[in-house]
Write a protein that holds these residues in place. Structure first.
Motif: not given
Length: 236
Positions: A9-10, A100-105, A217-221, A227-230
């Protein structure tokens, strides 16, 4: 360039993980469906009984099927005319949640010395509150016009222009980089919709979060599960 599945998933494209988070100096976030789990304009429209109509326009705009983002937003906001200001408070209190994961990131970015920017085609009623909640450094978004406690169906002109669209997101990212004395290569941009692509294309690292196909399709990651913390699996 095809994407490589770095972990389930990443997906990465054109980068070799791990990257050093401290090598970057600024991170810019979209708000709706990126930092938060709703599209605010759609939820406001629910109070007017027009959620399906507005959500269809939002979805088409985020997929890049509507070329003129400003026109699409004006059309959606016009459909909100007459909605009470109280409905905005109810959307924030009852519907808006951080993803999810926003605050941690965000905490990890701040700990690594990055400045934080929220730049949104949404509305200051929500972005001001999200900015305060996450203690972000900078923010820019649109202002809904309110008269006698009700939305007029229009937005307020600002000194920089009328609407934050894709071009304005890119311009703000570059402006903040210049004010900070850094290169755009030292910026990270995080988004999910087609109007985020201009700023993502200007940044040194682009992150798609549960994004529309054109953005993935265009993003590097691309974070497609979890969550976003991934992102911290790639940024150390």
């Amino acid at each position: 360039m095809s994407a490589i599945e770095f972990a389930p998933g990443l997906f990465t494209r054109g980068i070799t993980p791990p990257l050093a988070l401290a090598d970057f100096k600024l991170v810019a976030f979209d708000m709706d469906s990126t930092l938060i789990d709703i599209e605010c304009v759609d939820e406001i429209a629910a109070a007017a009984g027009r959620k399906a109509e507005v959500a269809a326009i939002t979805e088409a705009a985020m997929r890049g099927e509507i070329a003129d983002y400003k026109d699409s937003l004006r059309r959606r906001v016009a459909l909100l005319a007459g909605v009470s200001e109280q409905a905005l408070h109810e959307v924030y209190a009852q519907r808006l949640r951080l993803n999810p994961g926003v605050e941690a990131f965000v905490l990890a970015c701040r700990a690594a010395g990055l400045k934080t920017l929220l730049v949104s085609g949404g509305f200051t009623f929500f972005s001001d509150r999200v900015r305060q909640r996450l203690q972000l450094d900078f923010a820019r978004s649109n202002v809904l016009e309110i008269s006698d406690g009700r939305l007029t169906g229009r937005m307020v002109d600002r000194p920089w222009g009328d609407i934050v669209d894709g071009a304005e997101k890119r311009r703000v990212l570059l402006e903040v980089c210049e004010l900070m004395g850094i290169s755009p290569d030292q910026a990270i941009a995080v988004g999910d919709g087609a109007n985020d692509l201009p700023m993502m294309g200007a940044a040194g690292l682009s992150i798609a979060y549960h994004a529309k196909p054109a953005v993935r399709e265009q993003a590097m990651l691309s974070i497609e599960q979890g969550g976003m913390d991934r992102a911290l699996e790639v940024l150390r």
